[in-house]
Design a protein around this motif. Structure first.
Motif, mmCIF file in Angstrom:
data_model
loop_
_atom_site.group_PDB
_atom_site.id
_atom_site.type_symbol
_atom_site.label_atom_id
_atom_site.label_comp_id
_atom_site.label_asym_id
_atom_site.label_seq_id
_atom_site.Cartn_x
_atom_site.Cartn_y
_atom_site.Cartn_z
ATOM 1 N N GLU A 40 55.333 49.192 51.848
ATOM 2 C CA GLU A 40 54.093 48.925 51.863
ATOM 3 C C GLU A 40 53.740 47.283 52.683
ATOM 4 O O GLU A 40 54.555 46.630 52.429
ATOM 5 C CB GLU A 40 53.506 48.641 50.332
ATOM 6 N N ALA A 41 52.744 47.256 53.549
ATOM 7 C CA ALA A 41 52.367 46.111 53.927
ATOM 8 C C ALA A 41 51.891 45.119 52.936
ATOM 9 O O ALA A 41 51.292 45.507 51.923
ATOM 10 C CB ALA A 41 51.464 46.362 55.183
ATOM 11 N N PRO A 42 52.192 43.767 53.016
ATOM 12 C CA PRO A 42 51.706 42.786 52.204
ATOM 13 C C PRO A 42 50.191 42.618 52.066
ATOM 14 O O PRO A 42 49.835 42.602 50.907
ATOM 15 C CB PRO A 42 52.182 41.434 52.656
ATOM 16 N N ALA A 43 49.445 42.697 53.095
ATOM 17 C CA ALA A 43 47.864 42.814 53.171
ATOM 18 C C ALA A 43 47.510 44.313 52.256
ATOM 19 O O ALA A 43 46.669 44.093 51.696
ATOM 20 C CB ALA A 43 47.238 42.802 54.338
ATOM 21 N N ALA A 44 48.351 45.293 52.586
ATOM 22 C CA ALA A 44 48.016 46.368 51.678
ATOM 23 C C ALA A 44 47.946 46.148 50.231
ATOM 24 O O ALA A 44 47.252 46.730 49.353
ATOM 25 C CB ALA A 44 48.641 47.698 52.148
ATOM 26 N N ALA A 45 49.095 45.558 49.913
ATOM 27 C CA ALA A 45 49.650 45.313 48.625
ATOM 28 C C ALA A 45 48.728 44.462 47.749
ATOM 29 O O ALA A 45 48.408 44.584 46.852
ATOM 30 C CB ALA A 45 50.976 44.711 48.372
ATOM 31 N N ALA A 46 48.075 43.479 48.540
ATOM 32 C CA ALA A 46 47.016 42.425 48.104
ATOM 33 C C ALA A 46 45.794 43.151 47.705
ATOM 34 O O ALA A 46 45.047 43.089 46.665
ATOM 35 C CB ALA A 46 46.919 41.298 49.142
ATOM 36 N N ALA A 47 45.385 44.183 48.608
ATOM 37 C CA ALA A 47 44.280 45.108 48.518
ATOM 38 C C ALA A 47 44.224 45.878 47.142
ATOM 39 O O ALA A 47 43.458 45.946 46.377
ATOM 40 C CB ALA A 47 43.702 45.857 49.447
ATOM 41 N N ARG A 48 45.699 46.652 47.089
ATOM 42 C CA ARG A 48 46.017 47.487 45.844
ATOM 43 C C ARG A 48 45.853 46.651 44.407
ATOM 44 O O ARG A 48 45.156 47.172 43.623
ATOM 45 C CB ARG A 48 47.318 48.070 46.318
ATOM 46 N N GLU A 49 46.550 45.435 44.642
ATOM 47 C CA GLU A 49 46.589 44.864 43.389
ATOM 48 C C GLU A 49 45.343 44.340 42.941
ATOM 49 O O GLU A 49 44.900 44.260 41.685
ATOM 50 C CB GLU A 49 47.695 43.626 43.514
ATOM 51 N N MET A 50 44.245 43.775 43.761
ATOM 52 C CA MET A 50 43.029 43.326 43.424
ATOM 53 C C MET A 50 42.307 44.525 42.957
ATOM 54 O O MET A 50 41.384 44.500 42.118
ATOM 55 C CB MET A 50 42.292 42.821 44.612
ATOM 56 N N TYR A 51 42.404 45.804 43.311
ATOM 57 C CA TYR A 51 41.587 46.883 42.830
ATOM 58 C C TYR A 51 42.247 47.272 41.450
ATOM 59 O O TYR A 51 41.450 47.485 40.507
ATOM 60 C CB TYR A 51 41.708 47.999 43.892
ATOM 61 N N GLU A 52 43.562 47.187 41.237
ATOM 62 C CA GLU A 52 44.284 47.576 40.043
ATOM 63 C C GLU A 52 43.871 46.572 38.712
ATOM 64 O O GLU A 52 43.668 47.012 37.741
ATOM 65 C CB GLU A 52 45.649 47.807 39.977
ATOM 66 N N GLU A 53 43.945 45.345 39.411
ATOM 67 C CA GLU A 53 43.688 44.165 38.228
ATOM 68 C C GLU A 53 42.485 43.833 37.890
ATOM 69 O O GLU A 53 42.191 43.489 36.876
ATOM 70 C CB GLU A 53 44.541 43.106 38.737
ATOM 71 N N LEU A 54 41.391 43.756 38.866
ATOM 72 C CA LEU A 54 40.141 43.435 38.718
ATOM 73 C C LEU A 54 39.237 44.518 39.036
ATOM 74 O O LEU A 54 37.813 44.073 39.073
ATOM 75 C CB LEU A 54 39.803 42.060 39.740
ATOM 76 N N GLY A 55 39.447 45.592 39.635
ATOM 77 C CA GLY A 55 38.564 46.485 39.887
ATOM 78 C C GLY A 55 37.594 46.065 41.153
ATOM 79 O O GLY A 55 36.415 46.981 41.376
ATOM 80 N N VAL A 56 38.137 45.395 42.180
ATOM 81 C CA VAL A 56 37.485 45.057 43.204
ATOM 82 C C VAL A 56 38.037 45.578 44.197
ATOM 83 O O VAL A 56 39.252 45.427 44.703
ATOM 84 C CB VAL A 56 37.464 43.431 43.269
ATOM 85 N N GLU A 57 37.233 46.210 45.372
ATOM 86 C CA GLU A 57 37.715 46.832 46.487
ATOM 87 C C GLU A 57 37.352 46.341 47.550
ATOM 88 O O GLU A 57 36.286 46.045 47.963
ATOM 89 C CB GLU A 57 37.247 48.314 46.544
ATOM 90 N N ASP A 58 38.487 45.590 48.541
ATOM 91 C CA ASP A 58 38.118 44.946 49.373
ATOM 92 C C ASP A 58 39.527 44.900 50.468
ATOM 93 O O ASP A 58 40.487 45.379 50.149
ATOM 94 C CB ASP A 58 37.845 43.482 49.150
ATOM 95 N N ARG A 59 39.313 44.163 51.453
ATOM 96 C CA ARG A 59 40.682 43.842 52.406
ATOM 97 C C ARG A 59 40.673 42.453 52.404
ATOM 98 O O ARG A 59 39.828 41.606 52.403
ATOM 99 C CB ARG A 59 40.604 44.573 53.773
#
Length: 359
Positions: A88-107
């Motif tokens: 997984e690319a780090p930027a993709a991991a950041a987006a995934r974690e933000m969605y999993e932890e805070l429910g926020v979808e973004d790049r």
């Protein structure tokens, strides 16, 4: 890097092979050493260091406070984020974690810092076998109230979020996490690109890093903004000046003891074209602001303060001025235009020499 091979080194002369007469068998000998530094792919792979990879996101609110979250598995606060999965690319991991932890979808394409965390970093359980980590800090931007209200926490792991004053991070977070968050926040304000860190400390400190900006609480000055001169019946408090250098940056004072940012008094340098910019009404008094063009800066009279040139936006981000800070910033740019000065690009603030300078 060592050269990689899994074949013997031979020399090809292009000549036909010579036919020697049969010889008696001789005992096997070790092959001659290969020239240079050669390793097989297996040897090279085994020689490489193994590190974890992580990604976190730094988010602020409109008042410059940092989003931290509480979790159910440790007492201190964390920036949102987590481990980078295999492949997984780090930027993709950041987006995934933000969605999993805070429910926020973004790049989050913009990096603020890359930190090397050593294997012996304190706080890691011995049974974890922590090998060290490369941690990427991405810029989550400034969130408006609507975005904050849209946060949805999962059923477990994340128990809450809140926005913390930067100076409070060392009390809320692990020491290394707090250093990393403050370094990343300074890198965002600097605007000079991502910072390289070692255990949260910049390898090439900027002026903001050297002065420890944001390690002390920002001086709060809220209240309402009013254009023009302050009424005569209001008691003036702490008059300050937006003093412009020819490139459109302004003079900023940093308290060496606390890292707090202050606008200078209007008399801090030789000026021309002074304007009554406006005043902040707070604490039952007026805090007047003027704007002027700097022509000379005398030698530093107070060693307790460093003198920097910064953009007006950087001054705003280093200050705790509440919502009226945006109105004041708009008035500053209107005054800059009246003084026929350019809009400065965001570059890292620079410390001015103690002996002063002329323009």
């Amino acid at each position: 890097m060592p050269q990689l091979t899994d074949e013997d080194v031979t020399q090809d002369t292009g000549a036909a092979p010579r036919q020697d007469p049969p010889q008696a068998a001789s005992p096997p000998q070790d092959p001659p050493p290969r020239p240079g530094t050669w390793m097989t792919p297996e040897e090279y792979g085994a020689s490489r260091a193994t590190l974890w990879t992580g990604a976190v996101v730094l988010v602020t609110d409109a008042d410059g406070r940092v989003l931290v979250q509480s979790v159910d598995y440790r007492p201190d606060r964390l920036l949102p984020g987590g481990a980078v999965d295999a492949g997984e690319a780090p930027a993709a991991a950041a987006a995934r974690e933000m969605y999993e932890e805070l429910g926020v979808e973004d790049r989050y394409p913009r990096g603020l810092a890359v930190d090397w965390i050593p294997a012996d970093a304190p706080g890691m359980p011995s049974g974890m076998g922590f090998p060290g980590e490369i941690l990427h800090v991405f810029d989550g931007g400034t969130w408006a109230r609507e975005r904050i209200d849209s946060v949805r926490l999962p059923a477990q792991e994340i128990t809450g979020i809140h926005f913390a004053e930067p100076a409070d991070l060392p009390a809320l977070m692990d020491a290394g996490d707090a250093r990393r968050a403050l370094s990343a926040l300074r890198a965002r304000i600097n605007g000079g690109g991502a910072a390289l860190l070692e255990d949260g400390r910049p390898t090439s400190p900027t002026a903001l890093d050297r002065l420890g900006v944001l390690r002390g609480r920002r001086v709060p000055l809220h209240g309402t903004w009013h254009s023009g001169p302050a009424p005569a019946h209001l008691t003036p408090h702490d008059p300050a000046g937006w003093l412009f250098a020819p490139d459109g940056r302004v003079l900023l004072l940093i308290a060496r003891a606390t890292g707090a940012a202050h606008l200078p008094p209007p008399t801090a340098g030789r000026t021309t074209g002074a304007l009554a910019l406006g005043y902040r009404y707070a604490d039952q008094g007026a805090h007047p602001r003027t704007a002027a063009r700097l022509t000379a800066l005398p030698p530093g009279q107070d060693p307790a303060y460093a003198r920097l040139l910064a953009t007006p936006e950087q001054v705003r981000e280093l200050s705790d001025w509440g919502p009226a800070g945006h109105e004041e910033l708009a008035a500053v740019h209107a005054a800059r235009a009246l003084l026929a000065l350019p809009a400065p690009p965001r570059t890292p603030p620079v410390e001015l020499p103690a002996e002063g300078c002329h323009w």
